[in-house]
Design an enzyme around this catalytic site. Structure first.
Site, PDB file in Angstrom:
ATOM      1  N   HIS A  79      14.239  21.743  51.114  1.00 34.85           N
ATOM      2  CA  HIS A  79      13.695  21.834  49.762  1.00 34.85           C
ATOM      3  C   HIS A  79      14.540  22.865  48.999  1.00 34.85           C
ATOM      4  CE1 HIS A  79      10.710  23.032  46.661  1.00 34.85           C
ATOM      5  NE2 HIS A  79      10.067  21.918  46.939  1.00 34.85           N
ATOM      6  N   ASP A 129      10.669  26.885  57.443  1.00 36.16           N
ATOM      7  CA  ASP A 129       9.890  26.491  56.277  1.00 36.16           C
ATOM      8  C   ASP A 129       8.830  25.494  56.757  1.00 36.16           C
ATOM      9  OD1 ASP A 129       8.791  25.397  54.025  1.00 36.16           O
ATOM     10  OD2 ASP A 129      10.691  24.762  53.113  1.00 36.16           O
ATOM     11  N   GLN A 182       5.307  21.857  54.955  1.00 37.87           N
ATOM     12  CA  GLN A 182       4.757  20.520  55.208  1.00 37.87           C
ATOM     13  C   GLN A 182       4.218  20.408  56.637  1.00 37.87           C
ATOM     14  OE1 GLN A 182       4.291  18.290  52.911  1.00 37.87           O
ATOM     15  NE2 GLN A 182       5.591  19.062  51.263  1.00 37.87           N
ATOM     16  N   LYS A 200      -0.899  23.299  49.368  1.00 38.43           N
ATOM     17  CA  LYS A 200      -0.709  22.017  50.062  1.00 38.43           C
ATOM     18  C   LYS A 200      -1.701  21.854  51.202  1.00 38.43           C
ATOM     19  CE  LYS A 200       4.302  22.058  49.267  1.00 38.43           C
ATOM     20  NZ  LYS A 200       4.525  21.175  48.127  1.00 38.43           N
ATOM     21  N   CYS A 250      12.660  17.910  44.696  1.00 36.46           N
ATOM     22  CA  CYS A 250      13.261  19.221  44.950  1.00 36.46           C
ATOM     23  C   CYS A 250      14.122  19.204  46.200  1.00 36.46           C
ATOM     24  CB  CYS A 250      12.200  20.314  45.071  1.00 36.46           C
ATOM     25  SG  CYS A 250      11.254  20.557  43.586  1.00 36.46           S
TER      26      CYS A 250
HETATM   27  C1  LIG Z   1       9.350  21.680  52.477  1.00 35.95           C
HETATM   28  C2  LIG Z   1       8.933  22.501  51.301  1.00 35.95           C
HETATM   29  N1  LIG Z   1       9.407  23.743  51.160  1.00 35.95           N
HETATM   30  C3  LIG Z   1       9.045  24.519  50.140  1.00 35.95           C
HETATM   31  C4  LIG Z   1       8.184  24.073  49.173  1.00 35.95           C
HETATM   32  C5  LIG Z   1       7.845  24.981  48.042  1.00 35.95           C
HETATM   33  O1  LIG Z   1       6.484  25.262  47.965  1.00 35.95           O
HETATM   34  P1  LIG Z   1       5.959  26.078  46.730  1.00 35.95           P
HETATM   35  O2  LIG Z   1       6.363  25.297  45.509  1.00 35.95           O
HETATM   36  O3  LIG Z   1       4.484  26.142  46.891  1.00 35.95           O
HETATM   37  O4  LIG Z   1       6.628  27.405  46.766  1.00 35.95           O
HETATM   38  C6  LIG Z   1       7.672  22.776  49.274  1.00 35.95           C
HETATM   39  C7  LIG Z   1       6.760  22.211  48.273  1.00 35.95           C
HETATM   40  O5  LIG Z   1       7.036  21.823  47.191  1.00 35.95           O
HETATM   41  C8  LIG Z   1       8.059  21.977  50.366  1.00 35.95           C
HETATM   42  O6  LIG Z   1       7.606  20.729  50.494  1.00 35.95           O
END
Ligand SMILES: Cc1ncc(COP(=O)(O)O)c(C=O)c1O
Lengths: 419, 157
Positions: free
Chosen positions: A134, A211, A214, A237, A377
């Site tokens: 991401h 990370d 998910q 999430k 993203c």
């Molecule tokens: C794999 C992953 N990493 C990071 C994020 C970032 O999460 P957040 O926008 O809550 O910081 C997301 C979600 O959008 C994600 O799916």
């Protein structure tokens, strides 16, 4: 049509806890919410906890001797205990509250930007990520590299949507200081073989950041079994409100690495010329934290625990297998990512003929079906597979096979609309 | 209620738009050209590469050709196609006026009465202005054209 898939949860009962799921849209069409990888819906139990907090206990934390301040502090710190237990952290002091995953990942990158030996990252050192990250797990590391002179390297992807680890010994080397990798891809759905990466990284003395944005909502997460050094995830999430996230880190590292944001709450003593810092986790929580949101995360964890994360995982696995089969039967549809439910999460991206995802999503929306369209993203993944964007359906504990059927019927309607 | 709740999809996907989407006008990159720009819509991954060829300078400058290549949704593709019909052959001054009028329409949230004499096929996009997430798609090609044209005009000074 009734479905009896082994492993499914009692979604009739669960859905009653989520007020928004009974909404109808566009002249009476029931909402089919398939955008759970972007954010989850919230059960009454979480909304009630937020209300109760504001109606009964609201105060600032860690400052003040009055009843409300003590209650607010106990609730906020109680949420930390719940998180620690949820991820099997050895110590509650390893749980740092942040605003979301992005902030958690930026926090690690910034600790390392300012770190002394043996953690210093600089010219001659490497930072390793993957092509399926991401943007929140790409850009902080690009910034770290730009600011310290380190070099960014990454693992590529195979044609079937997995990490290509064939060159792991060339990618992770003695020069590598930190490896940051996604547990489960939000765009491809891939669950990565973290054990191999952690082993190689630790062999060369590199730190490992995972990370788990998910993963934490969907599968049992055990930071001790993972053996990583830092794990990031985000509350919204996993049934909690927005504005609360978690960085778990090994206590020894949190003690040694420098703070990033300075302010109230993170100090021990302050003079005009210098300050000393509070111990972890407070060292990394400058300013008034998202208190109600942390309480909401605690309530979300209670909700998930009452169902059982192994059962949530089994439900989503069964549904994902069903959805993959159903989607493969749609003419012109091509799944971007693993096309089996093996080592895979419940987010399924696909290409639908020559139709642009925007058009697909818009016509699905008209039928009450909420999917995400775009690059999610994770633009490098789109570049890798030669698509400008994808349409993505993603499931959670309240998703049903009936909703998968609605998606398939919706896609047939999309084809007719543009045909 | 969401801004577009209950709204009819047909108000966005007018037949004219679908026609331009299926059979885009002036598509493909051509020579000669004065400048080339690349614009993206960061939220959704729509991209366009666009070339302009002008003739003359200042107030006399004329749009001789606009060619483009890109990928994106039906709205962004159709809008680029309609835009080329509207600007090719006009003076830059006139074409910029059409662009302003289209921008105004797209920012109107469905409230503007489009002037069909000025906008011709582009009036079909009036419905798109009610879908905030799609306005950027409709503007992508137009903004790329304005950027490219402005660059050429600046370069002449
Ligand atoms: C794999 C992953 N990493 C990071 C994020 C970032 O999460 P957040 O926008 O809550 O910081 C997301 C979600 O959008 C994600 O799916």
């Amino acid at each position: 049509m009734t479905h009896t898939l082994p492993g499914l949860l009692d979604t009739d009962a669960i859905r009653k806890d989520f007020p928004v799921l009974s909404r109808t849209l566009h002249d009476g069409k029931p909402l089919v919410y398939l955008d759970n990888a972007a954010t989850s819906q919230k059960p009454k139990q979480v909304l009630d906890a937020l209300n109760r907090y504001y109606e009964m206990h609201n105060a600032n934390v860690h400052r003040g001797v009055h009843v409300l301040a003590e209650e607010a502090t106990a609730l906020y710190e109680g949420a930390r205990d719940k998180v620690a237990e949820f991820i099997n952290a050895p110590s509650r002091d390893e749980v740092v509250f942040t605003k979301n995953s992005s902030e958690a990942l930026n926090l690690v990158a910034n600790m390392l930007t300012w770190a002394d030996e043996p953690f210093r990252v600089g010219p001659g050192s490497d930072v390793v990520i993957t092509e399926m990250e991401h943007h929140s797990n790409i850009v902080p590391w690009q910034l770290l590299c730009q600011r310290t002179g380190a070099k960014l390297k990454w693992f590529g992807l195979t044609d079937d949507g997995r990490l290509d680890l064939s060159n792991i010994e060339q990618v992770i080397t003695e020069e590598t200081k930190v490896v940051s990798v996604v547990h489960t891809s939000n765009i491809l759905g891939t669950v990565n073989p973290l054990d191999a990466i952690v082993r190689r990284a630790h062999d060369v003395g590199a730190l490992v950041v995972v990370d788990a944005s998910q993963a934490a909502p969907h599968v049992p997460l055990d930071v001790q079994a993972l053996e990583a050094d830092f794990v990031a995830f985000t509350g919204h999430k996993m049934l909690a409100p927005t504005g609360i996230g978690v960085l778990w880190g090994r206590l020894g590292l949190l003690e040694e690495l420098p703070p990033f944001l300075g302010g109230g709450e993170m100090i021990e003593t302050v003079t005009m010329s210098a300050s000393t810092y509070a111990p972890a986790p407070h060292k990394f929580e400058a300013g008034t934290p998202p208190i109600a949101q942390a309480v909401g995360l605690g309530a979300a964890i209670d909700y998930l625990n009452a169902i059982g994360m192994d059962k949530v995982a089994a439900h989503e696995h069964a549904l994902t297998a069903y959805a993959i089969d159903a989607l493969k039967s749609v003419e012109g549809l091509e799944i971007i990512g693993p096309d089996t439910a093996l080592d895979r999460g419940a987010a399924i991206s696909f290409k639908f003929g020559d139709l642009h995802p925007h058009d697909v999503g818009q016509v699905l929306d008209e039928q009450g079906i909420a999917v995400r369209v775009g690059h999610h993203c994770a633009r490098p993944v789109c570049l890798r597979y030669g698509v400008p964007a994808t349409t993505r359906a993603s499931f959670y504990l309240y998703s049903t096979p009936g909703e998968v059927d609605a998606l398939v019927a919706g896609l047939e309607h999309v084809r007719g609309f543009f045909g | 209620m969401g801004a577009n709740a209950g709204m009819k999809l047909d108000s966005m996907y007018q037949e004219i738009i679908l026609d331009h989407y299926r059979n885009p006008h002036h598509k493909g990159l051509r020579d000669p050209f004065d400048t080339e720009v690349h614009h993206v819509n960061p939220t959704c991954g729509d991209e366009v590469t666009l070339r302009v060829k002008l003739d003359g300078t200042g107030a006399d400058a004329k749009v001789v050709d606009v060619s483009y290549e890109g990928h994106g949704c039906s709205i962004s593709q159709a809008s680029a196609s309609v835009m080329t019909d509207l600007v090719i052959g006009r003076t830059v001054v006139d074409a910029l006026k059409v662009q302003e009028e289209f921008l105004h329409l797209m920012q109107s949230k469905g409230q503007a009465e489009p002037d069909e004499d000025v906008l011709e096929d582009a009036v079909a996009f009036a419905g798109v202005s009610k879908f905030p997430a799609r306005v950027k798609c409709a503007l992508l090609g137009w903004m790329a054209w304005r950027d490219a044209t402005t660059q050429v005009m600046e370069g002449q000074k």
